[in-house]
Design a protein around this motif. Structure first.
Motif, PDB file in Angstrom:
ATOM      1  N   LEU A 103       0.834  -1.205   0.000  1.00  0.00           N
ATOM      2  CA  LEU A 103       0.000   0.000   0.000  1.00  0.00           C
ATOM      3  C   LEU A 103       0.871   1.259   0.000  1.00  0.00           C
ATOM      4  O   LEU A 103       0.628   2.187  -0.774  1.00  0.00           O
ATOM      5  N   LEU A 104       1.876   1.295   0.864  1.00  0.00           N
ATOM      6  CA  LEU A 104       2.744   2.476   0.951  1.00  0.00           C
ATOM      7  C   LEU A 104       3.542   2.688  -0.328  1.00  0.00           C
ATOM      8  O   LEU A 104       3.718   3.825  -0.773  1.00  0.00           O
ATOM      9  N   GLU A 105       4.002   1.601  -0.913  1.00  0.00           N
ATOM     10  CA  GLU A 105       4.765   1.722  -2.160  1.00  0.00           C
ATOM     11  C   GLU A 105       3.873   2.199  -3.301  1.00  0.00           C
ATOM     12  O   GLU A 105       4.226   3.117  -4.036  1.00  0.00           O
ATOM     13  N   LYS A 106       2.703   1.606  -3.419  1.00  0.00           N
ATOM     14  CA  LYS A 106       1.783   1.925  -4.513  1.00  0.00           C
ATOM     15  C   LYS A 106       1.230   3.348  -4.398  1.00  0.00           C
ATOM     16  O   LYS A 106       1.182   4.083  -5.376  1.00  0.00           O
ATOM     17  N   ASN A 107       0.813   3.740  -3.209  1.00  0.00           N
ATOM     18  CA  ASN A 107       0.131   5.030  -3.045  1.00  0.00           C
ATOM     19  C   ASN A 107       1.038   6.205  -2.725  1.00  0.00           C
ATOM     20  O   ASN A 107       0.665   7.355  -2.970  1.00  0.00           O
ATOM     21  N   TYR A 108       2.216   5.926  -2.152  1.00  0.00           N
ATOM     22  CA  TYR A 108       3.071   7.023  -1.697  1.00  0.00           C
ATOM     23  C   TYR A 108       4.511   6.940  -2.209  1.00  0.00           C
ATOM     24  O   TYR A 108       5.319   7.802  -1.886  1.00  0.00           O
ATOM     25  N   GLY A 109       4.818   5.903  -2.978  1.00  0.00           N
ATOM     26  CA  GLY A 109       6.167   5.771  -3.526  1.00  0.00           C
ATOM     27  C   GLY A 109       7.219   5.448  -2.476  1.00  0.00           C
ATOM     28  O   GLY A 109       8.400   5.703  -2.680  1.00  0.00           O
TER      29      GLY A 109
END
Length: 86
Positions: free
Chosen positions: A51-57
């Motif tokens: 989630l953090l990688e997908k939504n916030y890079g």
């Protein structure tokens, strides 16, 4: 910051399919793992990483870093605020 906290709560509820849990049910300072808080497990941690990688890079470099960040919604929000690339 409150908007980010609310958004994170909503995204975590959706990503982890936490049925019957609303954003208001999640205390920002409560532990995410173990019996004291949401009772999440290691599979849930992987979902939050995605989630953090997908939504916030945000890419976490090691497990110890994730363990420190995932102590509460408040800690995740602070980390996202400082490290987001999206």
């Amino acid at each position: 910051m409150e908007d980010l906290v609310l958004k994170l709560k909503e995204q975590i509820i959706e990503a982890l399919n936490l049925e019957g849990v609303s954003p208001e049910d999640i205390d920002v300072k409560a532990p995410l793992f173990g019996d004291e808080g949401l009772g999440l497990d290691s599979i849930d941690a992987l979902e939050i990483i995605v989630l953090l990688e997908k939504n916030y890079g945000i890419r976490l470099s090691n497990a110890a870093e994730g363990k420190a960040i995932f102590t509460s919604i408040e800690h995740i929000a602070d980390y996202v605020k400082e490290h987001r690339t999206k």
